[in-house]
Design a protein around this motif. Sequence first.
Motif, PDB file in Angstrom:
ATOM      1  N   LYS A   1       0.829  -1.197   0.000  1.00 28.56           N
ATOM      2  CA  LYS A   1       0.000   0.000   0.000  1.00 28.56           C
ATOM      3  C   LYS A   1       0.865   1.249   0.000  1.00 28.56           C
ATOM      4  CE  LYS A   1      -4.527  -1.221   1.834  1.00 28.56           C
ATOM      5  NZ  LYS A   1      -5.515  -1.002   2.918  1.00 28.56           N
ATOM      6  N   GLY A   2       0.419   2.251  -0.778  1.00 27.74           N
ATOM      7  CA  GLY A   2       1.129   3.521  -0.808  1.00 27.74           C
ATOM      8  C   GLY A   2       0.602   4.455   0.266  1.00 27.74           C
ATOM      9  N   LEU A   3       0.687   5.758   0.006  1.00 28.71           N
ATOM     10  CA  LEU A   3       0.228   6.747   0.984  1.00 28.71           C
ATOM     11  C   LEU A   3      -1.288   6.735   1.122  1.00 28.71           C
ATOM     12  CD1 LEU A   3       2.563   9.738   0.007  1.00 28.71           C
ATOM     13  CD2 LEU A   3       2.795   8.189   1.969  1.00 28.71           C
ATOM     14  N   GLY A   4      -1.999   6.407   0.039  1.00 29.44           N
ATOM     15  CA  GLY A   4      -3.448   6.341   0.084  1.00 29.44           C
ATOM     16  C   GLY A   4      -3.914   4.948   0.460  1.00 29.44           C
ATOM     17  N   LYS A   5      -5.147   4.624   0.042  1.00 28.16           N
ATOM     18  CA  LYS A   5      -5.715   3.322   0.355  1.00 28.16           C
ATOM     19  C   LYS A   5      -5.370   2.273  -0.698  1.00 28.16           C
ATOM     20  CE  LYS A   5      -9.683   5.176   2.926  1.00 28.16           C
ATOM     21  NZ  LYS A   5     -11.152   5.230   3.019  1.00 28.16           N
ATOM     22  N   ASP A   6      -4.880   2.714  -1.851  1.00 28.16           N
ATOM     23  CA  ASP A   6      -4.623   1.797  -2.955  1.00 28.16           C
ATOM     24  C   ASP A   6      -3.253   1.142  -2.843  1.00 28.16           C
ATOM     25  OD1 ASP A   6      -7.076   2.422  -4.069  1.00 28.16           O
ATOM     26  OD2 ASP A   6      -6.248   4.090  -5.246  1.00 28.16           O
ATOM     27  N   TYR A   7      -3.162  -0.063  -3.406  1.00 28.37           N
ATOM     28  CA  TYR A   7      -1.881  -0.758  -3.483  1.00 28.37           C
ATOM     29  C   TYR A   7      -1.072  -0.215  -4.651  1.00 28.37           C
ATOM     30  CZ  TYR A   7      -2.916  -4.258   0.055  1.00 28.37           C
ATOM     31  OH  TYR A   7      -3.179  -4.881   1.252  1.00 28.37           O
ATOM     32  N   GLY A   8       0.235  -0.229  -4.502  1.00 31.19           N
ATOM     33  CA  GLY A   8       1.118   0.250  -5.550  1.00 31.19           C
ATOM     34  C   GLY A   8       1.176  -0.712  -6.716  1.00 31.19           C
ATOM     35  N   LYS A   9       1.958  -0.365  -7.700  1.00 36.29           N
ATOM     36  CA  LYS A   9       2.061  -1.176  -8.909  1.00 36.29           C
ATOM     37  C   LYS A   9       2.662  -2.541  -8.581  1.00 36.29           C
ATOM     38  CE  LYS A   9       3.418  -0.816 -13.770  1.00 36.29           C
ATOM     39  NZ  LYS A   9       2.035  -0.925 -14.253  1.00 36.29           N
ATOM     40  N   LYS A  10       2.012  -3.569  -9.054  1.00 35.55           N
ATOM     41  CA  LYS A  10       2.447  -4.945  -8.826  1.00 35.55           C
ATOM     42  C   LYS A  10       3.803  -5.182  -9.482  1.00 35.55           C
ATOM     43  CE  LYS A  10       0.737  -9.611  -9.884  1.00 35.55           C
ATOM     44  NZ  LYS A  10      -0.401 -10.324 -10.525  1.00 35.55           N
ATOM     45  N   SER A  11       4.663  -5.892  -8.790  1.00 34.09           N
ATOM     46  CA  SER A  11       5.990  -6.173  -9.330  1.00 34.09           C
ATOM     47  C   SER A  11       5.909  -7.156 -10.489  1.00 34.09           C
ATOM     48  CB  SER A  11       6.892  -6.764  -8.241  1.00 34.09           C
ATOM     49  OG  SER A  11       6.569  -8.127  -8.017  1.00 34.09           O
ATOM     50  N   LEU A  12       7.012  -7.283 -11.194  1.00 27.20           N
ATOM     51  CA  LEU A  12       7.113  -8.346 -12.186  1.00 27.20           C
ATOM     52  C   LEU A  12       7.118  -9.692 -11.464  1.00 27.20           C
ATOM     53  CD1 LEU A  12       9.917  -6.824 -14.445  1.00 27.20           C
ATOM     54  CD2 LEU A  12       7.446  -6.756 -14.847  1.00 27.20           C
ATOM     55  N   ALA A  13       6.640 -10.735 -12.135  1.00 25.75           N
ATOM     56  CA  ALA A  13       6.628 -12.073 -11.538  1.00 25.75           C
ATOM     57  C   ALA A  13       8.044 -12.644 -11.544  1.00 25.75           C
ATOM     58  CB  ALA A  13       5.681 -12.982 -12.308  1.00 25.75           C
ATOM     59  N   VAL A  14       8.543 -12.974 -10.360  1.00 23.67           N
ATOM     60  CA  VAL A  14       9.903 -13.506 -10.221  1.00 23.67           C
ATOM     61  C   VAL A  14       9.823 -15.030 -10.056  1.00 23.67           C
ATOM     62  CG1 VAL A  14      12.037 -13.423  -8.872  1.00 23.67           C
ATOM     63  CG2 VAL A  14      10.615 -11.363  -9.100  1.00 23.67           C
ATOM     64  N   PRO A  15      10.573 -15.804 -10.839  1.00 25.34           N
ATOM     65  CA  PRO A  15      10.514 -17.270 -10.734  1.00 25.34           C
ATOM     66  C   PRO A  15      10.997 -17.771  -9.369  1.00 25.34           C
ATOM     67  CG  PRO A  15      11.574 -16.595 -12.782  1.00 25.34           C
ATOM     68  CD  PRO A  15      11.457 -15.363 -11.926  1.00 25.34           C
ATOM     69  N   ILE A  16      10.280 -18.741  -8.835  1.00 26.47           N
ATOM     70  CA  ILE A  16      10.696 -19.438  -7.613  1.00 26.47           C
ATOM     71  C   ILE A  16      11.277 -20.776  -8.066  1.00 26.47           C
ATOM     72  CG2 ILE A  16       9.984 -20.340  -5.369  1.00 26.47           C
ATOM     73  CD1 ILE A  16       7.500 -18.562  -5.568  1.00 26.47           C
ATOM     74  N   LYS A  17      12.568 -20.891  -8.114  1.00 24.84           N
ATOM     75  CA  LYS A  17      13.193 -22.076  -8.689  1.00 24.84           C
ATOM     76  C   LYS A  17      13.405 -23.170  -7.645  1.00 24.84           C
ATOM     77  CE  LYS A  17      15.561 -19.452 -12.297  1.00 24.84           C
ATOM     78  NZ  LYS A  17      16.867 -19.069 -12.888  1.00 24.84           N
TER      79      LYS A  17
END
Length: 324
Positions: free
Chosen positions: A101-117
């Motif tokens: 979450k940022g300063l407001g109520k909304d969540y920030g930009k979703k990260s890129l999907a990182v592989p779980i190897k």
Amino acid sequence: MIIYSKRAIAMSFNWIFAIIAGVFILFFAIYFASQFINTGEQKINTETAAKLISYLSPLESGFASGLKPEEINFKKETRTFYTCSEDKNIFGEQTLAFSEKGLGKDYGKKSLAVPIKNKYVFAEDVVEGKKISIFSKPFSMGFLVGDIIAISSKDYCFFKAPNDFKESLQGMGNIRFEENNLNNCTGTKVCFSNDLKCDIIVNGDCNSDCKSNFDYGTIVNKEKGFSVGYMDNLVYGGIFSSSQIYECNVKRLMKRFNQLGLVYLDKNKILKEKACDSDVENVLTTMMDSAKELKSSKEITSFYSEIKSMDLINKVSAIGCGIY
């Protein structure tokens, strides 16, 4: 007579042009600034996702498998996103993405999907909260196949849980145990008996040659509307995971079992050359064939008797002739 000054008209036009140009410049400045912020935010979130994955590494076999649960605390409300594909690479693949979450109520930009190897993470598709709990348990089919890493954040109440579950999950801050009254439970109710008020029901179906009735069985998730089969420590994955991620990881574990099986078959051949005669090859080959054809987690319980047979053959082998 009204006389219009060309100079006045030119000045008015210049002012209008300046205002319009200023509006466009301001618009593009705000747009590019927001894009820069989003890009920077996504980069930070992607780096955080990668750090979370590196945090899971000590939970693999040989490091901290089966040790006490861990907790990760964040400064803000967060979301972690999990996916699973059984077809990517040899053993399939999972990914993790992160947002906060940022300063407001909304969540920030979703990260890129990182592989779980080379890990098997059992979780809901989205885990949300300022704190997440993580624990690891080994999964064996005679020999160790891999580690089940379970991640959760919401509250659970385990009703009439066997002692093995209490010992394994003791220390997880989001889990409490209740023995007498289901009405005292809050959060998702996990019951080890068929109670209509339960959100998740764990059925133990093992009736012979068992350490416990819960050595294998089925999990009915009434809250999400699905049921899965489990064996051994897969029960923990079935409780904390979404249906899609659970089924995907079961098939990924079967792929890993097959690859490890090939290694143990080679080892058996070497032992035979040293006059170590064992019938484990027949049972293991049958299990590997079944693992290749597995369509659903509900078929996993059929391995139980074969594993017991293989364990017995391996155990009674001459000293130094066991393959695991």
